[in-house]
Design an enzyme around this catalytic site. Sequence first.
Site, PDB file in Angstrom:
ATOM      1  N   LYS A  20      25.103 -91.874 -46.197  1.00  0.00           N
ATOM      2  CA  LYS A  20      24.724 -93.295 -46.352  1.00  0.00           C
ATOM      3  C   LYS A  20      25.889 -94.272 -46.229  1.00  0.00           C
ATOM      4  CE  LYS A  20      21.156 -93.206 -46.210  1.00  0.00           C
ATOM      5  NZ  LYS A  20      20.505 -92.693 -44.936  1.00  0.00           N
TER       6      LYS A  20
ATOM      7  N   PHE B  19      24.390 -82.758 -35.866  1.00  0.00           N
ATOM      8  CA  PHE B  19      24.798 -82.695 -37.268  1.00  0.00           C
ATOM      9  C   PHE B  19      25.205 -81.257 -37.566  1.00  0.00           C
ATOM     10  CE2 PHE B  19      22.739 -83.534 -41.747  1.00  0.00           C
ATOM     11  CZ  PHE B  19      23.980 -83.419 -42.348  1.00  0.00           C
TER      12      PHE B  19
ATOM     13  N   HIS C  35      28.968 -84.253 -42.956  1.00  0.00           N
ATOM     14  CA  HIS C  35      29.163 -84.888 -44.270  1.00  0.00           C
ATOM     15  C   HIS C  35      30.003 -83.981 -45.173  1.00  0.00           C
ATOM     16  CE1 HIS C  35      26.351 -88.068 -43.410  1.00  0.00           C
ATOM     17  NE2 HIS C  35      25.262 -87.332 -43.490  1.00  0.00           N
TER      18      HIS C  35
ATOM     19  N   SER D 142      21.563 -96.996 -51.344  1.00  0.00           N
ATOM     20  CA  SER D 142      21.059 -96.501 -50.065  1.00  0.00           C
ATOM     21  C   SER D 142      20.595 -95.043 -50.194  1.00  0.00           C
ATOM     22  CB  SER D 142      22.164 -96.619 -49.007  1.00  0.00           C
ATOM     23  OG  SER D 142      21.691 -96.237 -47.741  1.00  0.00           O
TER      24      SER D 142
ATOM     25  N   PHE E 263      22.748-104.308 -36.411  1.00  0.00           N
ATOM     26  CA  PHE E 263      21.656-103.784 -37.242  1.00  0.00           C
ATOM     27  C   PHE E 263      20.292-104.085 -36.622  1.00  0.00           C
ATOM     28  CE2 PHE E 263      18.608-104.132 -40.752  1.00  0.00           C
ATOM     29  CZ  PHE E 263      18.737-102.877 -41.315  1.00  0.00           C
TER      30      PHE E 263
HETATM   31  P1  A3P Z   1      21.183 -99.331 -46.259  1.00  0.00           P
HETATM   32  O1  A3P Z   1      20.294 -98.298 -46.862  1.00  0.00           O
HETATM   33  O2  A3P Z   1      22.072 -99.991 -47.271  1.00  0.00           O
HETATM   34  O3  A3P Z   1      20.462-100.319 -45.421  1.00  0.00           O
HETATM   35  P2  A3P Z   1      23.934 -93.256 -42.736  1.00  0.00           P
HETATM   36  O4  A3P Z   1      23.740 -93.468 -41.286  1.00  0.00           O
HETATM   37  O5  A3P Z   1      25.287 -92.752 -43.107  1.00  0.00           O
HETATM   38  O6  A3P Z   1      22.823 -92.462 -43.331  1.00  0.00           O
HETATM   39  O7  A3P Z   1      23.909 -94.699 -43.435  1.00  0.00           O
HETATM   40  C1  A3P Z   1      22.714 -95.436 -43.498  1.00  0.00           C
HETATM   41  C2  A3P Z   1      23.053 -96.842 -43.935  1.00  0.00           C
HETATM   42  O8  A3P Z   1      23.728 -97.515 -42.849  1.00  0.00           O
HETATM   43  C3  A3P Z   1      21.820 -97.657 -44.239  1.00  0.00           C
HETATM   44  O9  A3P Z   1      22.215 -98.562 -45.276  1.00  0.00           O
HETATM   45  C4  A3P Z   1      21.582 -98.342 -42.912  1.00  0.00           C
HETATM   46  O10 A3P Z   1      20.779 -99.474 -42.973  1.00  0.00           O
HETATM   47  C5  A3P Z   1      23.010 -98.680 -42.524  1.00  0.00           C
HETATM   48  N1  A3P Z   1      23.147 -98.990 -41.088  1.00  0.00           N
HETATM   49  C6  A3P Z   1      22.705 -98.294 -40.027  1.00  0.00           C
HETATM   50  N2  A3P Z   1      22.970 -98.925 -38.880  1.00  0.00           N
HETATM   51  C7  A3P Z   1      23.596-100.078 -39.213  1.00  0.00           C
HETATM   52  C8  A3P Z   1      24.120-101.175 -38.458  1.00  0.00           C
HETATM   53  N3  A3P Z   1      24.035-101.224 -37.128  1.00  0.00           N
HETATM   54  N4  A3P Z   1      24.713-102.184 -39.140  1.00  0.00           N
HETATM   55  C9  A3P Z   1      24.795-102.158 -40.490  1.00  0.00           C
HETATM   56  N5  A3P Z   1      24.322-101.148 -41.250  1.00  0.00           N
HETATM   57  C10 A3P Z   1      23.719-100.117 -40.630  1.00  0.00           C
END
Ligand code: A3P
Length: 295
Positions: free
Chosen positions: A48, A81, A108, A138, A229
């Site tokens: 996350k 992964f 991870h 998250s 995002f």
């Molecule tokens: P949130 O749950 O706070 O929205 P991972 O990919 O390591 O699982 O992390 C997921 C987190 O990264 C989520 O956070 C997700 O929304 C955020 N995320 C993914 N793409 C993103 C982007 N382009 N810009 C900002 N945050 C992003």
Amino acid sequence: AMEQEDAIRQELGSLHGIPLYKSFIEGWPQVKAFQARPDDLLISTYPKSGTTWLSEIMDMIYHNGDVEKCRRDAIYNRVPFLELKVSKSLCGVDQLENTPSPRLVKTHLPVQLLPTSFWEKDCKIIYMARNPKDVVISYYYFHQMAKIHHDPGTKAEFLENFMAGKVPYGSWYDHVRGWWEKKREKKILYLFYEDMKKDPRQEVQKILQFLGKELSERTVESILHHTSFQEMKKNPAANYETMLPTLMDHSISPFLRKGISGDWKNHFTVAQNERFDQHYQELMAGSDLCFQMEL
Ligand code: A3P
């Protein structure tokens, strides 16, 4: 489908003291023996922390900003992964063995568990860290929507478990510190989610410099647009909506949920925040690692 049933709502096992999904632990011998290639690039994160975001940026860089090429498959197939093991057919190592070089690899794993081949081959590594308050929120929503996890309980309970390292991949504090220390001796670019939010252009430039690659201003512009995002959220190749519904339920909480820094303020009570800060000070004492808890 029967195979995947075994992978949902799992209790955690322990891999060398790190809490992890039992199905991943079953696949561990294959991961431990993984043969890295010298031109592999490893994307390493605590869950996350912006893994998917960084992965999309890296795939775009590798394809010189060609949006169509980056729609060729879902992000979890474009950047396999490493330690993923859900069933015989959903296995990161098998997937990577069938991936042509140069490969992007996601993990991870805490630094001490990284398969030694990555060090032997001197692979480049990009680590991305995110402040723990946003990570825990998250992660809480991710536990609800990604069905590999057991029920996270209440937010208060999950917060306690996170602070105690009783969540998949264990202690966030150990993870970010472990990789930070390793940076002294290995080729690791250590990035922060908050910096990427604040100035993505500057962070992409850091990545390009680390890779020894140059891209035109226009290409960088296109990468920044495509990996925002809002763009990623509506891109089926980036938003995980193509994952099997038995594994993720986006109606509970979308994978691309909020994508901001400081959302924890909408979730932590004042008392929880004070307790968290104090615990943070204790566990991060003596480290020069600094996090921005909001922007
Ligand atoms: P949130 O749950 O706070 O929205 P991972 O990919 O390591 O699982 O992390 C997921 C987190 O990264 C989520 O956070 C997700 O929304 C955020 N995320 C993914 N793409 C993103 C982007 N382009 N810009 C900002 N945050 C992003």
